[in-house]
Design a protein around this motif. Structure first.
Motif, PDB file in Angstrom:
ATOM      1  N   SER A   1     -44.808 -20.948 -32.926  1.00  0.00           N
ATOM      2  CA  SER A   1     -46.196 -20.513 -32.810  1.00  0.00           C
ATOM      3  C   SER A   1     -46.974 -20.689 -34.093  1.00  0.00           C
ATOM      4  CB  SER A   1     -46.263 -19.053 -32.404  1.00  0.00           C
ATOM      5  OG  SER A   1     -45.762 -18.249 -33.442  1.00  0.00           O
TER       6      SER A   1
ATOM      7  N   TYR B   1     -46.609 -17.602 -29.027  1.00  0.00           N
ATOM      8  CA  TYR B   1     -45.262 -17.879 -28.580  1.00  0.00           C
ATOM      9  C   TYR B   1     -44.813 -19.289 -28.928  1.00  0.00           C
ATOM     10  CZ  TYR B   1     -46.224 -13.862 -25.565  1.00  0.00           C
ATOM     11  OH  TYR B   1     -46.564 -12.624 -25.080  1.00  0.00           O
TER      12      TYR B   1
ATOM     13  N   THR C   1     -40.949 -20.525 -22.163  1.00  0.00           N
ATOM     14  CA  THR C   1     -41.082 -19.716 -23.354  1.00  0.00           C
ATOM     15  C   THR C   1     -40.189 -18.494 -23.256  1.00  0.00           C
ATOM     16  OG1 THR C   1     -42.598 -18.560 -24.847  1.00  0.00           O
ATOM     17  CG2 THR C   1     -43.075 -18.405 -22.497  1.00  0.00           C
TER      18      THR C   1
ATOM     19  N   LYS D   1     -41.084 -15.964 -25.133  1.00  0.00           N
ATOM     20  CA  LYS D   1     -42.043 -14.970 -25.613  1.00  0.00           C
ATOM     21  C   LYS D   1     -41.665 -14.468 -27.008  1.00  0.00           C
ATOM     22  CE  LYS D   1     -44.033 -12.328 -22.562  1.00  0.00           C
ATOM     23  NZ  LYS D   1     -44.264 -11.322 -21.512  1.00  0.00           N
TER      24      LYS D   1
END
Length: 129
Positions: A53, A32, A100, A102
């Protein structure tokens, strides 16, 4: 479900430095993009930095007020993201949140109304003489 925990806040004099850490108490941060938001009472939340990421990204995002003073980095072996804050100003005083959405990349940061889906509990940073 990833859970985020911030540490490293506190009181610092103007011109000083602090390093915030964001660790995952559950789940992995590896896949993430991780960011930092801050909020001052009575003002809107502000996204200040984000790191993706991995590959294929243009690089970290920084908001205008912190660019050149803050640096975001990650250590996937420690499942931790860091925010190094230098040349701190009184106006940097805020509660800082690790966040985050995600997603692998920092898409959305800087766009009006962007609010990530996962938030840590927040940590106070106070810059004062």
């Amino acid at each position: 479900q990833v859970q985020l925990v911030e540490s490293g806040g506190g009181l610092v004099q103007p011109g000083g430095s602090l390093r915030l850490s964001c660790a995952a108490s559950e789940g992995s941060l590896d896949y993430y993009a991780i960011g930092w938001f801050r909020q001052v009472p009575g003002k809107e939340r502000e996204g200040v930095a984000c790191i993706s990421s991995g590959d294929g990204d243009a690089g970290p995002y920084y908001s205008g007020p912190v660019k050149g003073r803050f640096a975001i980095s990650r250590d996937n072996s420690k499942n931790t993201v860091f925010l190094q804050m230098n040349s701190l100003k009184v106006e940097d005083t805020a509660i800082y949140y690790c966040v985050t959405d995600k997603y692998r990349y920092c898409s959305g940061y800087g766009a009006p109304g962007f609010i990530p889906t996962v938030w840590g509990q927040g940590i106070q940073v106070t810059v004062s003489s």
